[in-house]
Design a protein around this motif. Structure first.
Motif, mmCIF file in Angstrom:
data_model
loop_
_atom_site.group_PDB
_atom_site.id
_atom_site.type_symbol
_atom_site.label_atom_id
_atom_site.label_comp_id
_atom_site.label_asym_id
_atom_site.label_seq_id
_atom_site.Cartn_x
_atom_site.Cartn_y
_atom_site.Cartn_z
ATOM 1 N N ARG A 188 22.224 -94.855 -32.408
ATOM 2 C CA ARG A 188 22.022 -93.730 -31.496
ATOM 3 C C ARG A 188 20.535 -93.530 -31.249
ATOM 4 O O ARG A 188 19.747 -93.496 -32.184
ATOM 5 C CB ARG A 188 22.579 -92.447 -32.092
ATOM 6 C CG ARG A 188 24.081 -92.356 -31.942
ATOM 7 C CD ARG A 188 24.615 -91.136 -32.579
ATOM 8 N NE ARG A 188 24.605 -89.994 -31.683
ATOM 9 C CZ ARG A 188 25.185 -88.841 -31.994
ATOM 10 N NH1 ARG A 188 25.787 -88.692 -33.149
ATOM 11 N NH2 ARG A 188 25.155 -87.843 -31.155
ATOM 12 N N PRO A 189 20.153 -93.349 -29.984
ATOM 13 C CA PRO A 189 18.765 -93.017 -29.677
ATOM 14 C C PRO A 189 18.496 -91.551 -30.008
ATOM 15 O O PRO A 189 19.416 -90.737 -30.052
ATOM 16 C CB PRO A 189 18.666 -93.268 -28.172
ATOM 17 C CG PRO A 189 20.056 -93.046 -27.676
ATOM 18 C CD PRO A 189 20.972 -93.481 -28.784
ATOM 19 N N LEU A 190 17.231 -91.222 -30.228
ATOM 20 C CA LEU A 190 16.872 -89.848 -30.564
ATOM 21 C C LEU A 190 15.497 -89.501 -30.023
ATOM 22 O O LEU A 190 14.663 -90.379 -29.785
ATOM 23 C CB LEU A 190 16.923 -89.636 -32.074
ATOM 24 C CG LEU A 190 15.965 -90.475 -32.923
ATOM 25 C CD1 LEU A 190 14.731 -89.682 -33.297
ATOM 26 C CD2 LEU A 190 16.675 -90.955 -34.161
ATOM 27 N N LEU A 191 15.292 -88.219 -29.826
ATOM 28 C CA LEU A 191 13.983 -87.647 -29.503
ATOM 29 C C LEU A 191 13.719 -86.564 -30.535
ATOM 30 O O LEU A 191 14.648 -85.860 -30.948
ATOM 31 C CB LEU A 191 13.973 -87.020 -28.109
ATOM 32 C CG LEU A 191 14.082 -87.975 -26.941
ATOM 33 C CD1 LEU A 191 14.218 -87.189 -25.632
ATOM 34 C CD2 LEU A 191 12.871 -88.883 -26.884
ATOM 35 N N GLY A 192 12.461 -86.419 -30.951
ATOM 36 C CA GLY A 192 12.189 -85.419 -31.964
ATOM 37 C C GLY A 192 10.754 -84.948 -31.985
ATOM 38 O O GLY A 192 9.878 -85.513 -31.320
#
Length: 177
Positions: A80-84
């Protein structure tokens, strides 16, 4: 003090999370909140801060489609891709922010315990003054960073070991919702 702060951040999110706590953790969350519990430097110096007071937030996207390699190895069928973003005190006590993107890859599952690897890449801002050159490529107060992590998730809670460069390692805990 750090443990109390961690409990105050994580406990409400855990109790207000979805009633589907027994569902497969890999499919049921889209947000993640975390805090640091423990930090150590590989080559400690008197000026090093081991209390990062990290607060992090991540937003996850839909799982990525399978690649050709995954036909031969079922344990890598999930990514899963993520932004943080994470706010913390750096190794020298300065307020710092790390904004990033990355990917989480599930590894081995043991009953309800899911292990995973995660890698993020982004920009870090906050190393100033005499410590500006303690991280590479810190031009204009902003430097690129790549941060690898190994984690384990049980229901909605998780713990991660984070390697920050060649400087040290940090233990973070959090909750998914």
């Amino acid at each position: 003090m750090s443990f109390i702060r961690s409990a105050l951040v994580i406990a409400p999110a855990y109790f207000f999370s979805s009633a589907a706590a027994h569902a497969a953790p890999s499919e049921e969350f889209y947000f993640q909140v975390q805090t640091s519990l423990w930090t150590t430097h590989f080559n400690p110096k008197p000026e090093h801060n081991n209390n990062q007071n990290l607060i992090g937030f991540e937003l996850y996207g839909e799982r990525l489609p399978k690649s050709n390699y995954q036909r031969y190895n079922d344990s890598f069928d999930y990514a899963r891709p993520l932004l943080g973003a994470a706010w913390f005190r750096n190794s020298f006590g300065q307020k710092t922010i790390y904004a990033y993107g990355g990917i989480r890859q599930n590894l081995v599952r043991y009953g309800e315990l899911q292990t995973y690897g995660k890698i993020t890449a982004g920009f870090i801002h906050g190393y100033r003054g005499e410590y500006q050159h303690k991280i590479p490529f810190n031009q204009l107060g902003i430097a690129p960073a790549v941060v690898p992590m190994l984690g384990a998730q049980y229901r909605r809670g998780f713990a991660e070991i984070t390697l920050f460069g060649v400087s040290g390692v940090m233990l973070t805990v959090g909750v998914n919702f």
